[in-house]
Enzyme design. Structure first.
Site, PDB file in Angstrom:
ATOM      1  N   LYS A 193       0.826  -1.204   0.000  1.00  0.00           N
ATOM      2  CA  LYS A 193       0.000   0.000   0.000  1.00  0.00           C
ATOM      3  C   LYS A 193       0.865   1.260   0.000  1.00  0.00           C
ATOM      4  O   LYS A 193       0.632   2.185  -0.792  1.00  0.00           O
ATOM      5  CB  LYS A 193      -0.925   0.015   1.218  1.00  0.00           C
ATOM      6  CG  LYS A 193      -1.873   1.210   1.262  1.00  0.00           C
ATOM      7  CD  LYS A 193      -2.668   1.253   2.551  1.00  0.00           C
ATOM      8  CE  LYS A 193      -1.826   1.707   3.707  1.00  0.00           C
ATOM      9  NZ  LYS A 193      -2.594   1.937   4.952  1.00  0.00           N
ATOM     10  N   ASP A 219      -6.481   1.288   1.237  1.00  0.00           N
ATOM     11  CA  ASP A 219      -6.497   1.420   2.689  1.00  0.00           C
ATOM     12  C   ASP A 219      -7.885   1.023   3.195  1.00  0.00           C
ATOM     13  O   ASP A 219      -8.695   0.481   2.443  1.00  0.00           O
ATOM     14  CB  ASP A 219      -6.139   2.844   3.105  1.00  0.00           C
ATOM     15  CG  ASP A 219      -7.193   3.874   2.701  1.00  0.00           C
ATOM     16  OD1 ASP A 219      -8.134   3.528   1.949  1.00  0.00           O
ATOM     17  OD2 ASP A 219      -7.077   5.027   3.139  1.00  0.00           O
TER      18      ASP A 219
END
Length: 219
Positions: free
Chosen positions: A120, A138
């Site tokens: 991420k 997220d």
């Protein structure tokens, strides 16, 4: 969500916010990497408060290494997990100095090899710093993807792969910013504000709170 609806979904977000950006504050690619690394399980607001003074002092990996772990902790002690994060930031900074000439590599696989940097984080940096068409999933994007039917998946990676497959041009570079902001300010976890959502007619969520003040817990 049908292909035409996906296009319309992002068209509306783009119309409302033509140039979406991360809410993290930074001055260069290295500072961005540090800020995103620090933001894990923390808010952007909290990270920005901690890094303003830090980034006036530290602009390069070499300067971070010189500051040292204890010095860094003094700047970021208000952030959750600051001990582990300080250790990782110093370690990744040393690697950038030793192996990458003090520069952040424009390569996701190389970034993921750095301490404290996951997929991420690497996706955020690739997108924000290098303009890559990456999708940093997220908690907000995971929720929005599943709730709306835009990109359903049981894991962040599954949602990322759905977005990779479904998001059309010209929205691919800005997509993850729009989705984060949408999840942060409208499609909230406990009280989604469907009554003011521009996507309400496209969304597959069954328990829409169509009147202001209505509270609906959502999956």
């Amino acid at each position: 969500m049908k292909k035409a609806d996906v296009f319309e979904f992002f068209r509306r977000l783009a119309e409302a916010n033509p140039s979406p950006e991360t809410e993290l504050e930074y001055g260069n690619t290295y500072q961005l990497l540090v800020a995103v690394t620090l933001s894990a399980q923390s808010t952007d607001v909290g990270v920005n408060k901690a890094t303003r003074a830090l980034f006036r002092e530290v602009k390069t990996p070499a300067q971070m290494v010189e500051l040292g772990e204890e010095g860094l902790k003094q700047h970021i002690k208000t952030i959750g997990l600051f001990n582990t994060k300080a250790k990782n930031v110093i370690a990744l900074s040393q690697i950038l100095v030793d192996r990458h000439g003090g520069e952040v590599p424009a390569d996701r696989d190389a970034m993921v090899e750095l301490p404290g940097v996951g997929r991420k984080t690497a996706n955020v940096v690739m997108n924000c710093a290098f303009g890559a068409e990456t999708f940093a999933v997220d908690t907000h994007i995971f929720r929005v993807g599943n709730r709306t039917g835009l990109a359903k998946g049981k894991t962040p990676l599954a949602v990322e792969l759905q977005l990779e497959k479904k998001v059309p041009q010209p929205f691919r570079v800005g997509a993850h910013h729009w989705l984060i902001l949408h999840g942060r300010y409208i499609c909230k976890a406990r009280t989604p504000e469907c009554w003011r959502c521009p996507e309400v007619d496209l969304c597959a969520f069954k328990d829409k709170s169509v009147e202001r003040g209505t509270k609906k817990a959502a999956a």
